[in-house]
Design a protein around this motif. Sequence first.
Motif, short mmCIF file in Angstrom:
data_model
loop_
_atom_site.label_atom_id
_atom_site.label_comp_id
_atom_site.label_asym_id
_atom_site.label_seq_id
_atom_site.Cartn_x
_atom_site.Cartn_y
_atom_site.Cartn_z
N LEU A 112 0.85 -1.18 0.00
CA LEU A 112 0.00 0.00 0.00
C LEU A 112 0.89 1.23 0.00
O LEU A 112 1.84 1.31 0.79
CB LEU A 112 -0.89 -0.01 1.25
CG LEU A 112 -1.84 1.17 1.45
CD1 LEU A 112 -2.91 1.19 0.35
CD2 LEU A 112 -2.50 1.09 2.83
N ASN A 113 0.60 2.18 -0.86
CA ASN A 113 1.43 3.38 -0.93
C ASN A 113 1.43 4.11 0.42
O ASN A 113 0.44 4.10 1.16
CB ASN A 113 0.94 4.33 -2.03
CG ASN A 113 -0.45 4.89 -1.78
OD1 ASN A 113 -1.40 4.15 -1.51
ND2 ASN A 113 -0.59 6.20 -1.90
N GLN A 154 -3.61 1.31 -3.74
CA GLN A 154 -3.55 2.76 -3.60
C GLN A 154 -4.55 3.24 -2.54
O GLN A 154 -5.72 2.85 -2.57
CB GLN A 154 -3.86 3.43 -4.94
CG GLN A 154 -3.40 4.87 -5.06
CD GLN A 154 -1.89 5.00 -5.23
OE1 GLN A 154 -1.22 4.02 -5.56
NE2 GLN A 154 -1.37 6.20 -5.03
N ARG A 155 -4.08 4.05 -1.62
CA ARG A 155 -4.97 4.62 -0.61
C ARG A 155 -6.05 5.50 -1.25
O ARG A 155 -5.81 6.13 -2.30
CB ARG A 155 -4.18 5.50 0.37
CG ARG A 155 -3.26 4.76 1.31
CD ARG A 155 -2.61 5.74 2.28
NE ARG A 155 -1.66 5.11 3.17
CZ ARG A 155 -1.99 4.51 4.32
NH1 ARG A 155 -3.25 4.47 4.70
NH2 ARG A 155 -1.06 3.97 5.08
N ASP A 156 -7.19 5.58 -0.60
CA ASP A 156 -8.20 6.56 -0.97
C ASP A 156 -7.62 7.95 -0.74
O ASP A 156 -7.15 8.26 0.36
CB ASP A 156 -9.46 6.36 -0.13
CG ASP A 156 -10.58 7.31 -0.53
OD1 ASP A 156 -10.48 8.51 -0.20
OD2 ASP A 156 -11.57 6.85 -1.13
N ALA A 157 -7.64 8.80 -1.74
CA ALA A 157 -6.97 10.10 -1.67
C ALA A 157 -7.58 11.01 -0.61
O ALA A 157 -6.89 11.89 -0.08
CB ALA A 157 -7.01 10.78 -3.03
N GLU A 158 -8.86 10.83 -0.30
CA GLU A 158 -9.51 11.70 0.69
C GLU A 158 -9.42 11.15 2.10
O GLU A 158 -9.10 11.87 3.05
CB GLU A 158 -10.98 11.91 0.30
CG GLU A 158 -11.17 12.73 -0.96
CD GLU A 158 -12.62 13.06 -1.22
OE1 GLU A 158 -13.47 12.77 -0.34
OE2 GLU A 158 -12.91 13.61 -2.30
N GLN A 213 -7.54 8.40 3.11
CA GLN A 213 -6.28 7.70 3.37
C GLN A 213 -6.49 6.27 3.85
O GLN A 213 -5.57 5.63 4.35
CB GLN A 213 -5.40 8.47 4.37
CG GLN A 213 -4.97 9.83 3.87
CD GLN A 213 -4.25 9.78 2.52
OE1 GLN A 213 -3.42 8.91 2.29
NE2 GLN A 213 -4.60 10.71 1.64
N ARG A 214 -7.69 5.75 3.71
CA ARG A 214 -7.97 4.36 4.07
C ARG A 214 -7.54 3.42 2.95
O ARG A 214 -7.38 3.82 1.80
CB ARG A 214 -9.47 4.16 4.37
CG ARG A 214 -10.02 5.00 5.50
CD ARG A 214 -9.33 4.72 6.82
NE ARG A 214 -9.54 3.38 7.30
CZ ARG A 214 -10.51 3.02 8.15
NH1 ARG A 214 -11.38 3.92 8.60
NH2 ARG A 214 -10.62 1.78 8.58
#
Length: 214
Positions: A7-8, A32-36, A38-39
């Motif tokens: 996970l990044n 890739q984490r959710d950009a908003e 971070q989950r």
Amino acid sequence: MLTVHHLNNSRSQRILFLCEELEISYDIVKHQRDAETQRSPDSLNQVHPLGKAPTIEHDGKLIVESDAIIEYICNKLGGGRLSRSSDSPDYADYLQWSAYSEGTLFPGLIVDLLYAWTGGGNDTLMGFFDVEITKNHQFLQDSLDGHGSVLASGFSAADVNLGWTLEFSECRGRLKSFPGLQKYLDGLRSRDAYKRALERGGPQDLSVFSAAVE
């Protein structure tokens, strides 16, 4: 073949670092984490019920938890290299510092982050954790005493485990008062294996965790 679910901007970077140090073959599945929020994404939940990174797959077995993964890789795939055996003079210290990263150093830092993300408001709570965070960092810095590894016998997987937590600490601004820890972290980053891990896993941007209480 070992597969590392990466996970990044996460702890799984330390597993890539370890594999590169041991020079073992591994595949990477990137998430890739959710950009908003971070989950972790749903893709990790499809790999393991906890949706955690790092998660590894080997011989049909899924394994989570950094400490367990590090020991598994060192002893199952790395011939014991970078770990310490029970008859080693450094065995007790190795166990202590391997556990210290997640068991002692990180918990206060995640409270620090969540306090910032939620806007603070409980000074008594954060005051308690501020004291703990400082004490935990001071203990590690004093124990290093200017050396480049936590064990007298040299670099080990315990250093790999500590490195990412200190990177997280750095992004939270918590290393400013601990030049010895900054020097130690910079030394870890200067290692060729660390650089190769970034090349394979992609660059880290831990600034997403640098929020301060407004």
